[in-house]
Design an enzyme around this catalytic site. Structure first.
Site, short mmCIF file in Angstrom:
data_model
loop_
_atom_site.label_atom_id
_atom_site.label_comp_id
_atom_site.label_asym_id
_atom_site.label_seq_id
_atom_site.Cartn_x
_atom_site.Cartn_y
_atom_site.Cartn_z
N HIS A 39 4.47 4.40 7.88
CA HIS A 39 3.57 4.10 6.76
C HIS A 39 2.46 5.13 6.76
CE1 HIS A 39 1.56 1.56 3.72
NE2 HIS A 39 0.45 2.01 4.28
N CYS A 40 2.32 5.82 5.64
CA CYS A 40 1.32 6.90 5.53
C CYS A 40 0.11 6.40 4.75
CB CYS A 40 1.93 8.12 4.85
SG CYS A 40 0.75 9.48 4.65
N PRO A 41 -1.07 6.33 5.37
CA PRO A 41 -2.26 5.87 4.63
C PRO A 41 -2.72 6.86 3.57
CG PRO A 41 -2.88 6.64 6.82
CD PRO A 41 -1.38 6.65 6.78
N ASN A 44 -0.72 5.99 0.69
CA ASN A 44 -0.77 4.53 0.52
C ASN A 44 0.63 3.97 0.25
OD1 ASN A 44 -2.04 2.02 0.42
ND2 ASN A 44 -2.27 2.11 -1.80
N ASN A 45 1.58 4.44 1.03
CA ASN A 45 2.96 4.00 0.84
C ASN A 45 3.76 4.34 2.09
OD1 ASN A 45 5.19 2.92 -0.36
ND2 ASN A 45 5.38 4.47 -1.97
#
Length: 323
Positions: A39-41, A44-45
């Site tokens: 999950h990549c902040p 945001n996905n």
């Protein structure tokens, strides 16, 4: 399609359904993601089956853009400073008030502009190094047709086999044996990844559920190795607790994994730990056996080992406190 295949699949208690091969549940997105990498902040996905190629291209183009910006910053500062330098017999002076040339620049370049350009140059170079390293890591896993999570699963498989001395060999089923074939699994001319995200081509000697079977073995092994603890102190679930000691405060795990709040008397199944922190599942009093459990980190100082009879599940008399 075949109901008997459910025995090879993991069941997601949150989504109330079986996980497809290579799928994992994301706590942030609150859903199971096909071929989840992480999950990549920043976007945001999740990075997974549908956007793995786009995310990797982002990791490539962002450093290239920062390199271009760095070149502009360097040339701007060089040309502006060069026209403000006065060379004397014994000293070199820089006059930031005005450039010694005509015509004057359209945008004034004073001391504040120099400081801002220098700061922006540092950000651009830092982003180039950080994101560039992420791009290299992503390309390494793509060329072996893995994800970051699957690389970790493969390492745990080697540890499990070595620990139990079973003599078996785990072969990662989705590595096609050719870097070009693995690359084509993610990058296509149309931009749409191959397959449907559910069924995957596997190498010879493996079948569709080789990885999920290994994951089920690792979960069973984790349950065997887990140790039951009982909370002896309350813990609010904060990231850096002040009241649990200086060492606990400064050695908090640097991870996005959650913390779990504890009340005195709570039971926890610990699966791994650090010197001053532990990770485990809190068994809810209202939940039946196999029910929903809260997972996360908690201070080791707040718990003690819980001695109980495996047949009656009752605490052993004369239990001693051990931290």
């Amino acid at each position: 399609e075949k109901s008997q295949d459910c025995m090879y699949l993991q069941y997601c208690k949150v989504c109330q359904s079986y996980k497809a091969p290579r799928s994992h549940h994301c706590r942030k997105c609150n859903r199971c993601v096909m071929k989840m990498d992480h999950h990549c902040p920043w976007i945001n996905n999740c990075c997974g089956y549908q956007n793995h190629a786009s995310f990797t291209l982002f990791l490539l183009l962002a450093p290239l853009g920062c390199i271009h910006a760095s070149f502009i910053f360097i040339m701007t500062m060089y040309t502006q400073l060069y026209n403000r330098i006065s060379f004397g017999w014994s000293s070199v002076k820089i006059d930031m008030s005005a450039a010694k040339r005509d015509p004057r620049p359209i945008i004034p370049f004073g001391l504040s502009a120099f400081a801002a350009s220098l700061f922006a140059l540092g950000l651009a170079l830092g982003t180039t190094i950080a994101v560039g390293m992420l791009f290299i890591i992503q390309m390494k896993v793509i060329l072996t047709n893995k994800t970051s999570i699957e690389s970790w699963i493969e390492e745990k498989a080697k540890d499990r086999i070595q620990y139990y001395q079973t003599g078996e060999t785990f072969i990662f089923p989705y590595d096609m044996g050719s870097k070009w074939k693995n690359f084509r699994q993610v990058f296509t001319w149309s931009g749409i990844p191959e397959g449907d995200g559910l069924d995957w081509p596997v190498r010879d000697g493996c079948h569709q559920y080789s990885l999920t079977i290994e994951q089920l073995k690792q979960k069973a092994d984790k349950r065997v190795r887990s140790v039951r603890y009982r909370a002896i102190e309350d813990y609010s679930g904060v990231c850096c607790p002040v009241t649990k000691g200086v060492k606990t405060f400064f050695t908090t795990p640097c991870t996005e994994e959650p913390r779990i709040a504890l009340s005195k008397g709570d039971l926890i199944l610990a699966t791994r730990g650090l010197k001053h922190w532990m990770y485990g599942e809190k068994i809810l009093i209202s939940a039946a056996d196999g029910g929903i459990r809260e997972r996360g980190w908690f201070p080791r100082k707040c718990v003690e080992k819980y001695q109980y009879d495996s047949e009656t599940d009752q605490p052993v008399d004369g239990e001693k406190k051990s931290k």
